[in-house]
Write a protein that holds these residues in place. Structure first.
Motif, PDB file in Angstrom:
ATOM      1  N   GLU A  81       0.870  -1.259  -0.537  1.00  0.00           N
ATOM      2  CA  GLU A  81       0.288   0.194   0.222  1.00  0.00           C
ATOM      3  C   GLU A  81       0.800   1.560   0.132  1.00  0.00           C
ATOM      4  O   GLU A  81       0.599   2.492   0.493  1.00  0.00           O
ATOM      5  CB  GLU A  81      -0.950   0.238   1.251  1.00  0.00           C
ATOM      6  N   ILE A  82       2.162   1.325  -0.168  1.00  0.00           N
ATOM      7  CA  ILE A  82       3.139   2.409   0.180  1.00  0.00           C
ATOM      8  C   ILE A  82       2.836   2.722  -1.124  1.00  0.00           C
ATOM      9  O   ILE A  82       2.696   4.414  -1.080  1.00  0.00           O
ATOM     10  CB  ILE A  82       4.544   2.373   0.365  1.00  0.00           C
ATOM     11  N   HIS A  83       2.572   2.706  -2.715  1.00  0.00           N
ATOM     12  CA  HIS A  83       2.507   3.901  -3.079  1.00  0.00           C
ATOM     13  C   HIS A  83       1.083   4.552  -2.814  1.00  0.00           C
ATOM     14  O   HIS A  83       0.672   5.041  -3.087  1.00  0.00           O
ATOM     15  CB  HIS A  83       2.119   3.085  -4.355  1.00  0.00           C
ATOM     16  N   ASN A  84       0.255   4.205  -2.079  1.00  0.00           N
ATOM     17  CA  ASN A  84      -0.929   4.718  -1.721  1.00  0.00           C
ATOM     18  C   ASN A  84      -0.549   6.091  -2.031  1.00  0.00           C
ATOM     19  O   ASN A  84      -1.606   6.585  -1.555  1.00  0.00           O
ATOM     20  CB  ASN A  84      -2.262   4.463  -0.917  1.00  0.00           C
ATOM     21  N   ALA A  85       0.835   5.905  -0.331  1.00  0.00           N
ATOM     22  CA  ALA A  85       0.876   7.086  -0.132  1.00  0.00           C
ATOM     23  C   ALA A  85       0.833   8.748  -0.993  1.00  0.00           C
ATOM     24  O   ALA A  85       0.867   9.911  -1.420  1.00  0.00           O
ATOM     25  CB  ALA A  85       1.766   7.186   0.909  1.00  0.00           C
ATOM     26  N   GLY A  86       1.937   8.361  -2.531  1.00  0.00           N
ATOM     27  CA  GLY A  86       1.738   9.084  -3.634  1.00  0.00           C
ATOM     28  C   GLY A  86       0.842   9.426  -4.766  1.00  0.00           C
ATOM     29  O   GLY A  86       0.235  10.335  -4.800  1.00  0.00           O
ATOM     30  N   PHE A  87      -0.774   8.318  -4.852  1.00  0.00           N
ATOM     31  CA  PHE A  87      -1.306   8.902  -4.818  1.00  0.00           C
ATOM     32  C   PHE A  87      -2.029   9.518  -4.365  1.00  0.00           C
ATOM     33  O   PHE A  87      -2.620  11.197  -4.872  1.00  0.00           O
ATOM     34  CB  PHE A  87      -2.438   7.365  -5.703  1.00  0.00           C
ATOM     35  N   TYR A  88      -2.082   9.611  -2.987  1.00  0.00           N
ATOM     36  CA  TYR A  88      -3.049  10.291  -2.250  1.00  0.00           C
ATOM     37  C   TYR A  88      -2.334  11.682  -2.167  1.00  0.00           C
ATOM     38  O   TYR A  88      -3.317  12.795  -2.047  1.00  0.00           O
ATOM     39  CB  TYR A  88      -3.148   9.504  -0.506  1.00  0.00           C
ATOM     40  N   THR A  89      -1.579  11.497  -1.841  1.00  0.00           N
ATOM     41  CA  THR A  89      -0.533  13.125  -1.875  1.00  0.00           C
ATOM     42  C   THR A  89      -0.947  13.928  -3.162  1.00  0.00           C
ATOM     43  O   THR A  89      -0.858  15.408  -2.721  1.00  0.00           O
ATOM     44  CB  THR A  89       0.855  13.109  -1.597  1.00  0.00           C
ATOM     45  N   SER A  90      -0.854  13.298  -4.465  1.00  0.00           N
ATOM     46  CA  SER A  90      -1.462  14.169  -5.899  1.00  0.00           C
ATOM     47  C   SER A  90      -2.121  14.481  -5.528  1.00  0.00           C
ATOM     48  O   SER A  90      -2.637  15.788  -5.716  1.00  0.00           O
ATOM     49  CB  SER A  90      -0.203  13.184  -6.813  1.00  0.00           C
TER      50      SER A  90
END
Ligand code: BTN
Length: 265
Positions: A81-90
């Motif tokens: 789920e780490i990539h979620n942090a990037g999608f969430y932040t953008s």
């Protein structure tokens, strides 16, 4: 930069634990990593002299004109789920700009994986760093570069980059954008663990689903044209290649191809 207002609006209400303001630093991401800063710390600088972009590129910002910052945040999420942090932040960065510039609604979009596009050009990028891969709580450094009042873009980024100023013709207060972003980031933060809902929102703002793109796999320089069919809930780009295969890519970058022209980075 008026750091007093940031303290008043972001630390006093308890959103952030600390704001570290640096007149000059090589890279806010590097600073956060070297000093092992804790969760809910924001590092900001007016002059980032060695800003890093994705794939080892340089991220340049004229001193005092733009936002170069790193937000350190711990999340209880799995490795997948780490990539979620990037999608969430953008996504939240886009929404934070809508809060201050509602009239840009039609022009703001997201490009896989984490770029913020304004009128077809890149206005912001995200560089994530996570070193606690084995721990159940992962501390992630979210490095954000947002072009706010930049008026000139030189060299190879000349036709690919833009800023809020370049699109609106008026300067924006950096403090106001930072406050808007941090407030937006902490509003509904549980979305980060609701992958399906997060990715649905992200896809709704994505500018290239169903469009012809040029894909680059930066690890080996491989390039291919295709149609960006979708973004999976696992964060992958689903590219329909010219030979009709649907291939999932987890890393790389794309440029949109519009009537023979490439748009974006
Ligand atoms: C990209 O290549 O699109 C990512 C650019 C990220 C730039 C930001 S500026 C603040 C933080 N510190 C860095 O050195 N890089 C990120």
């Amino acid at each position: 930069m008026d750091t007093g207002i940031l303290q008043y609006k972001l630390v006093r209400p308890g959103l952030l634990k600390e704001i570290i303001w640096l007149n000059e630093v090589s890279s806010t991401n590097e600073y956060a990593a070297i000093h092992n800063l804790g969760s809910d710390t924001l590092v900001i600088t007016d002059n980032q002299t060695g800003g890093k972009g994705r794939f080892g590129r340089v991220w340049y910002s004229t001193p005092g004109k733009n936002i170069s910052m790193s937000l350190v945040k711990s999340f209880r999420i799995g490795v997948d789920e780490i990539h979620n942090a990037g999608f969430y932040t953008s996504l939240k960065l886009l929404e934070s700009i809508l809060n201050t510039h509602a009239h840009l609604d039609e022009k703001l979009a997201l490009k896989w994986p984490n770029d913020l596009m304004l009128n077809g050009r890149k206005a912001a990028g995200l560089l994530m760093d996570c070193r606690d891969l084995k721990s159940p709580v992962k501390k992630i450094i979210l490095g954000i570069g947002l072009n706010v009042n930049e008026s000139e873009f030189d060299g190879e980024i000349r036709h690919k980059a833009t800023s809020l100023f370049a699109e609106t013709g008026s300067e924006s207060e950096l403090e106001g954008q930072i406050v808007s972003f941090v407030n937006e980031f902490y509003t509904g933060i549980d979305l980060i663990s609701d992958t399906a809902a997060l990715m649905k929102k992200w896809r709704n703002r994505c500018c290239h689903i169903g469009m012809p793109v040029r894909f680059r796999l930066l690890s080996d320089g491989e390039e291919k044209n295709g149609i960006a069919r979708d973004i999976g809930n696992d964060g992958s780009l689903k590219l329909e290649t010219e030979d009709g295969k649907l291939v999932s890519y987890y890393s790389g970058e794309i440029s949109l191809i519009l009537s023979g022209m490439k748009i974006g980075t």
